[in-house]
Design a protein around this motif. Structure first.
Motif, PDB file in Angstrom:
ATOM      1  N   PHE A 106     -14.508 -19.506 -35.303  1.00  0.00           N
ATOM      2  CA  PHE A 106     -14.407 -19.094 -33.897  1.00  0.00           C
ATOM      3  C   PHE A 106     -15.269 -17.869 -33.597  1.00  0.00           C
ATOM      4  O   PHE A 106     -15.185 -16.859 -34.292  1.00  0.00           O
ATOM      5  CB  PHE A 106     -12.946 -18.754 -33.582  1.00  0.00           C
ATOM      6  CG  PHE A 106     -12.641 -18.585 -32.117  1.00  0.00           C
ATOM      7  CD1 PHE A 106     -12.027 -19.607 -31.409  1.00  0.00           C
ATOM      8  CD2 PHE A 106     -12.977 -17.419 -31.441  1.00  0.00           C
ATOM      9  CE1 PHE A 106     -11.743 -19.469 -30.047  1.00  0.00           C
ATOM     10  CE2 PHE A 106     -12.703 -17.272 -30.084  1.00  0.00           C
ATOM     11  CZ  PHE A 106     -12.079 -18.298 -29.387  1.00  0.00           C
ATOM     12  N   GLY A 107     -16.063 -17.958 -32.530  1.00  0.00           N
ATOM     13  CA  GLY A 107     -16.739 -16.761 -32.041  1.00  0.00           C
ATOM     14  C   GLY A 107     -18.210 -16.959 -31.740  1.00  0.00           C
ATOM     15  O   GLY A 107     -18.782 -18.031 -31.951  1.00  0.00           O
ATOM     16  N   LYS A 108     -18.800 -15.892 -31.245  1.00  0.00           N
ATOM     17  CA  LYS A 108     -20.229 -15.863 -30.897  1.00  0.00           C
ATOM     18  C   LYS A 108     -21.106 -16.207 -32.085  1.00  0.00           C
ATOM     19  O   LYS A 108     -20.937 -15.635 -33.171  1.00  0.00           O
ATOM     20  CB  LYS A 108     -20.629 -14.429 -30.500  1.00  0.00           C
ATOM     21  CG  LYS A 108     -20.083 -13.968 -29.208  1.00  0.00           C
ATOM     22  CD  LYS A 108     -20.572 -12.525 -28.946  1.00  0.00           C
ATOM     23  CE  LYS A 108     -19.646 -11.884 -27.935  1.00  0.00           C
ATOM     24  NZ  LYS A 108     -20.094 -10.585 -27.439  1.00  0.00           N
ATOM     25  N   ILE A 133       1.653 -18.945 -24.123  1.00  0.00           N
ATOM     26  CA  ILE A 133       0.394 -19.597 -23.729  1.00  0.00           C
ATOM     27  C   ILE A 133       0.360 -19.791 -22.207  1.00  0.00           C
ATOM     28  O   ILE A 133      -0.660 -19.542 -21.556  1.00  0.00           O
ATOM     29  CB  ILE A 133       0.200 -20.932 -24.476  1.00  0.00           C
ATOM     30  CG1 ILE A 133       0.175 -20.673 -25.993  1.00  0.00           C
ATOM     31  CG2 ILE A 133      -1.098 -21.616 -24.039  1.00  0.00           C
ATOM     32  CD1 ILE A 133      -0.036 -21.917 -26.833  1.00  0.00           C
ATOM     33  N   THR A 136      -0.439 -16.553 -20.478  1.00  0.00           N
ATOM     34  CA  THR A 136      -1.849 -16.221 -20.687  1.00  0.00           C
ATOM     35  C   THR A 136      -2.737 -17.039 -19.748  1.00  0.00           C
ATOM     36  O   THR A 136      -3.679 -16.508 -19.147  1.00  0.00           O
ATOM     37  CB  THR A 136      -2.239 -16.488 -22.162  1.00  0.00           C
ATOM     38  OG1 THR A 136      -1.378 -15.728 -23.007  1.00  0.00           O
ATOM     39  CG2 THR A 136      -3.682 -16.093 -22.423  1.00  0.00           C
ATOM     40  N   GLU A 187      -2.620 -15.775 -16.195  1.00  0.00           N
ATOM     41  CA  GLU A 187      -3.378 -14.536 -16.008  1.00  0.00           C
ATOM     42  C   GLU A 187      -4.881 -14.724 -16.175  1.00  0.00           C
ATOM     43  O   GLU A 187      -5.673 -14.143 -15.438  1.00  0.00           O
ATOM     44  CB  GLU A 187      -2.903 -13.473 -17.020  1.00  0.00           C
ATOM     45  CG  GLU A 187      -1.533 -12.910 -16.674  1.00  0.00           C
ATOM     46  CD  GLU A 187      -0.912 -12.110 -17.821  1.00  0.00           C
ATOM     47  OE1 GLU A 187      -1.512 -12.044 -18.913  1.00  0.00           O
ATOM     48  OE2 GLU A 187       0.186 -11.564 -17.614  1.00  0.00           O
ATOM     49  N   GLU A 188      -5.271 -15.525 -17.163  1.00  0.00           N
ATOM     50  CA  GLU A 188      -6.689 -15.591 -17.522  1.00  0.00           C
ATOM     51  C   GLU A 188      -7.442 -16.738 -16.846  1.00  0.00           C
ATOM     52  O   GLU A 188      -8.661 -16.650 -16.674  1.00  0.00           O
ATOM     53  CB  GLU A 188      -6.838 -15.725 -19.048  1.00  0.00           C
ATOM     54  CG  GLU A 188      -6.219 -14.590 -19.846  1.00  0.00           C
ATOM     55  CD  GLU A 188      -6.881 -13.250 -19.574  1.00  0.00           C
ATOM     56  OE1 GLU A 188      -8.129 -13.190 -19.568  1.00  0.00           O
ATOM     57  OE2 GLU A 188      -6.141 -12.264 -19.348  1.00  0.00           O
ATOM     58  N   ASP A 227     -17.484 -13.526 -18.443  1.00  0.00           N
ATOM     59  CA  ASP A 227     -16.604 -12.637 -19.210  1.00  0.00           C
ATOM     60  C   ASP A 227     -16.270 -13.303 -20.546  1.00  0.00           C
ATOM     61  O   ASP A 227     -15.527 -14.285 -20.592  1.00  0.00           O
ATOM     62  CB  ASP A 227     -15.339 -12.345 -18.410  1.00  0.00           C
ATOM     63  CG  ASP A 227     -14.436 -11.351 -19.116  1.00  0.00           C
ATOM     64  OD1 ASP A 227     -14.079 -10.346 -18.512  1.00  0.00           O
ATOM     65  OD2 ASP A 227     -14.093 -11.574 -20.309  1.00  0.00           O
ATOM     66  N   ASP A 238     -14.463 -12.399 -23.218  1.00  0.00           N
ATOM     67  CA  ASP A 238     -13.080 -12.413 -23.719  1.00  0.00           C
ATOM     68  C   ASP A 238     -12.205 -13.426 -22.987  1.00  0.00           C
ATOM     69  O   ASP A 238     -11.337 -14.057 -23.601  1.00  0.00           O
ATOM     70  CB  ASP A 238     -12.472 -11.008 -23.632  1.00  0.00           C
ATOM     71  CG  ASP A 238     -13.042 -10.074 -24.689  1.00  0.00           C
ATOM     72  OD1 ASP A 238     -13.382 -10.560 -25.783  1.00  0.00           O
ATOM     73  OD2 ASP A 238     -13.152  -8.868 -24.423  1.00  0.00           O
ATOM     74  N   ALA A 292     -13.120 -16.712 -24.394  1.00  0.00           N
ATOM     75  CA  ALA A 292     -12.594 -16.831 -25.760  1.00  0.00           C
ATOM     76  C   ALA A 292     -11.092 -17.105 -25.723  1.00  0.00           C
ATOM     77  O   ALA A 292     -10.582 -17.961 -26.454  1.00  0.00           O
ATOM     78  CB  ALA A 292     -12.886 -15.555 -26.549  1.00  0.00           C
ATOM     79  N   THR A 293     -10.403 -16.400 -24.847  1.00  0.00           N
ATOM     80  CA  THR A 293      -8.950 -16.586 -24.755  1.00  0.00           C
ATOM     81  C   THR A 293      -8.606 -17.997 -24.301  1.00  0.00           C
ATOM     82  O   THR A 293      -7.710 -18.646 -24.861  1.00  0.00           O
ATOM     83  CB  THR A 293      -8.353 -15.536 -23.799  1.00  0.00           C
ATOM     84  OG1 THR A 293      -8.492 -14.249 -24.406  1.00  0.00           O
ATOM     85  CG2 THR A 293      -6.878 -15.813 -23.522  1.00  0.00           C
ATOM     86  N   TRP A 339      -9.255 -20.445 -27.243  1.00  0.00           N
ATOM     87  CA  TRP A 339      -8.239 -20.375 -28.298  1.00  0.00           C
ATOM     88  C   TRP A 339      -6.908 -20.934 -27.775  1.00  0.00           C
ATOM     89  O   TRP A 339      -6.187 -21.622 -28.496  1.00  0.00           O
ATOM     90  CB  TRP A 339      -8.116 -18.937 -28.783  1.00  0.00           C
ATOM     91  CG  TRP A 339      -7.357 -18.681 -30.058  1.00  0.00           C
ATOM     92  CD1 TRP A 339      -6.589 -17.584 -30.323  1.00  0.00           C
ATOM     93  CD2 TRP A 339      -7.306 -19.470 -31.262  1.00  0.00           C
ATOM     94  NE1 TRP A 339      -6.058 -17.656 -31.591  1.00  0.00           N
ATOM     95  CE2 TRP A 339      -6.479 -18.803 -32.188  1.00  0.00           C
ATOM     96  CE3 TRP A 339      -7.878 -20.686 -31.642  1.00  0.00           C
ATOM     97  CZ2 TRP A 339      -6.195 -19.311 -33.467  1.00  0.00           C
ATOM     98  CZ3 TRP A 339      -7.594 -21.197 -32.920  1.00  0.00           C
ATOM     99  CH2 TRP A 339      -6.768 -20.512 -33.811  1.00  0.00           C
ATOM    100  N   ALA A 340      -6.603 -20.674 -26.506  1.00  0.00           N
ATOM    101  CA  ALA A 340      -5.369 -21.197 -25.903  1.00  0.00           C
ATOM    102  C   ALA A 340      -5.378 -22.726 -25.904  1.00  0.00           C
ATOM    103  O   ALA A 340      -4.366 -23.365 -26.213  1.00  0.00           O
ATOM    104  CB  ALA A 340      -5.205 -20.674 -24.478  1.00  0.00           C
ATOM    105  N   ASN A 392     -14.774 -12.261 -33.776  1.00  0.00           N
ATOM    106  CA  ASN A 392     -14.973 -13.569 -34.411  1.00  0.00           C
ATOM    107  C   ASN A 392     -13.948 -13.751 -35.546  1.00  0.00           C
ATOM    108  O   ASN A 392     -13.493 -12.766 -36.135  1.00  0.00           O
ATOM    109  CB  ASN A 392     -16.371 -13.660 -35.023  1.00  0.00           C
ATOM    110  CG  ASN A 392     -17.441 -13.976 -33.981  1.00  0.00           C
ATOM    111  OD1 ASN A 392     -17.189 -13.945 -32.773  1.00  0.00           O
ATOM    112  ND2 ASN A 392     -18.635 -14.280 -34.446  1.00  0.00           N
ATOM    113  N   LEU A 432      -3.934 -13.471 -25.550  1.00  0.00           N
ATOM    114  CA  LEU A 432      -3.117 -14.545 -26.129  1.00  0.00           C
ATOM    115  C   LEU A 432      -2.481 -14.092 -27.443  1.00  0.00           C
ATOM    116  O   LEU A 432      -1.297 -14.340 -27.691  1.00  0.00           O
ATOM    117  CB  LEU A 432      -3.962 -15.812 -26.340  1.00  0.00           C
ATOM    118  CG  LEU A 432      -3.234 -16.986 -26.980  1.00  0.00           C
ATOM    119  CD1 LEU A 432      -1.996 -17.399 -26.184  1.00  0.00           C
ATOM    120  CD2 LEU A 432      -4.173 -18.182 -27.127  1.00  0.00           C
TER     121      LEU A 432
END
Lengths: 384, 384
Positions: free
Chosen positions: A14-16, A218, A221, A224-225, A235, A237, A240-241, A244-245, B3, B210
């Protein structure tokens, strides 16, 4: 709490910048079928990142997999897998490409007559080709579960199959790949994730307070997101949230030890099969109607949902429940998705066949198995 | 959000009567070393259930593994594994037996000089014998993670090692096996679980809402369910919830993408090594002191914790933070665990060596790496 088993072998990366990890995840001697959809990966840089990572590998491409992937499209790929002796399927795209890839992986090693059988008859697989994915659209949770949904236009079917052999070996989740998604798909992804959680949570209580709290975490989240992703698409984050959710919403964790519903999904799938409405939008159309119809059966959990997710504080439980459903509709509207049939220019008469096809199959839906053709017809009226 | 990779291969088999599943989880041709602790499993029926399930298997027993398992105890078992050509290690007991089993599994295939080296020098393993567990004490999370903590009396060391090769293949979690635990161990388990979550949550915000919500969902559950287990020890659902909470608290999920602390654990381990205080009790003693000392660095998360977990609604953030720490202490007291050194008849002078040993090693603790020997000395004074 019910007894359960939980086993999720998928490795999440997971990630950039994580697409570059492909070269470490796939040994050089594998012959890979790279599956993808309409071609957006060739415009947004994802394809280039994948091919750079796999420059030492033998890769054959199979593009053009449609949303709500079709059996005939998958079967074309199965022929390529067999003719080319493919070792590994790499899905690059969203849940539709991945679901198709799961079917291809299973059908390639299927020893029965017609591969459609293991879908229609829910037959267990003996094996499947290994597969992995680079996910570009967070929504279905397919990246870390054993589920896939395949459609067959000639019969009007849209059916799910579940088998442990099609868990992806790995899932690369780079939130930056989602920056270029159209707003409509971002909103769809939030709704899909939300309803996945709801279907595992708004049932009847079995004294499993931790599972409830996890589901609520979840949902809170997403409330809100979700809207933030539409307001501020770059954005990181937030992206990403949401990504992952979406994975945690349907990686089989939430449903361990508790009943699940899936009525909204089952009715929704048929609306997609009949009228081509986006999957998530069918959920936004039918969930409010299902909750209204099942208000009594789901009362206790609906009240808990209202208090904990929507912060409702009225003394009157009935008001809390009605408000909770109203808040859910408001949330969907804030994401600009339709919340009733009229919003997609359909009437209950246009979708009458959904109830009829359940009549024919004799199937019942819901956590109590009490939603039959008559109840589906009532739900359709409530969704007008 | 940072990450991360997430990969947890352990299969969880959860619920009443699941020990019988052993016969399906272990093929008949395996020669098994059954490891256990002080022998409570022979009094509470767990041993009988295990042996009934394994009546077709060749099983050799190794009992007497102590709490805070000792290196020399493990090394005796390693000799048995080698002499008897053991194929699989089955841990039956709590986290200590399982941690010892992980060490035995790793040491049995270690090709270097002394196995203690891979602990002390954090050397990666090339392999380990496969292992599984029947868990009888929910607390450490060891049943579904790659961690173990081993002590060495002659050097006063208590050190952790982490390696993916020691993830259990499976973990059988039958909440009914916990009915016969002494109240003290039940309370310890709740505290251990609570502090595991806190160490992955009360750090500094990295915009990972999250992960925060997931951590809060476990904390809220423990606050509600922990005391119930003491009041009504035979309530199955409470036991089941605490068991599942302990696993999810430290199965590596919560820490994905966020910073972690572990100061309380590191100081606590040394208190156990020096004075034999139960692991969980060392956490209850030091966590309040660590939070008071780190109030400024953890201010934002402490305020969030106060509002979301303890429902504090004051306008003054500073009051919320102080109250959140006070509520944490109250919660520990409600579980009848010590919350300061005086509660275990020790003074700061008695544990001076903890600071001194960090001086010697030059190590620093905490999510910012800013807690050195001087800060540890201050924390010890705050824990007086």
């Amino acid at each position: 709490m019910y007894n359960f088993t939980y086993h999720n072998p998928t490795k999440i990366v997971f990630g950039k910048g994580t697409i570059a990890e492909l070269k470490n995840l796939l040994s050089n001697d594998l012959k890979i079928l790279l599956t993808y959809g309409g071609g957006s990966i060739k415009k947004n840089g994802v394809y280039d990142q994948v091919m750079t990572a796999l420059k030492e590998h033998k890769v054959i491409e199979y593009g053009g997999i449609e949303p709500n992937p079709q059996y005939r499209t998958c079967m074309q790929a199965v022929r390529i897998v067999k003719n080319e002796n493919i070792d590994f399927i790499l899905s690059v795209g969203g849940g539709s490409v991945l679901d198709a890839s799961k079917f291809i992986a299973a059908a390639a090693l299927w020893r029965g007559d017609e591969p459609w059988d293991f879908v229609r008859k829910s037959l267990p697989l003996e094996a499947a080709l290994p597969l992995g994915c680079v996910l570009t659209l967070p929504a279905t949770g397919s990246e870390s579960n054993p589920n896939a949904v395949i459609s067959r236009e000639e019969t009007g079917e849209k059916l799910a199959f579940i088998d442990k052999h099609v868990f992806p070996q790995f899932a690369i989740l780079d939130p930056e790949t989602t920056y270029t998604l159209p707003e409509r798909q971002v909103a769809n992804g939030v709704v899909d994730t939300f309803v996945h959680v709801i279907e595992q949570y708004l049932t009847f209580p079995v004294n499993a307070p931790l599972q409830d709290r996890l589901a609520e975490s979840i949902l809170l989240t997403l409330v809100e997101e979700g809207p933030k992703a539409l307001q501020n698409p770059l954005d990181y984050d937030t992206r990403a949230t949401l990504m992952w959710a979406a994975t945690l919403a349907l990686n089989t964790l939430l449903s361990r030890g508790v009943p699940t519903d899936w009525t909204t999904h089952q009715i929704g799938h048929e609306l997609t099969a009949l009228h081509g409405i986006d999957h998530a939008r069918t959920l936004a159309i039918f969930l409010p109607a299902v909750l209204k119809h099942q208000k009594k059966a789901k009362f206790k959990k609906l009240a808990q949902y209202g208090r904990r997710v929507w912060g409702l504080a009225q003394d009157d439980e009935n008001q809390v429940v009605d408000q909770a459903i109203a808040k859910t509709i408001e949330f969907f509207k804030s994401l600009h998705v339709p919340v009733c049939l009229a919003d997609v220019n359909l009437t209950p008469a246009d979708v009458r066949q959904i109830s009829a096809s359940h009549q024919q199959r004799g199937s019942t839906l819901g956590e109590h198995g009490t939603i039959g053709p008559d109840e589906i017809a009532e739900i359709i009226l409530l969704a007008a």
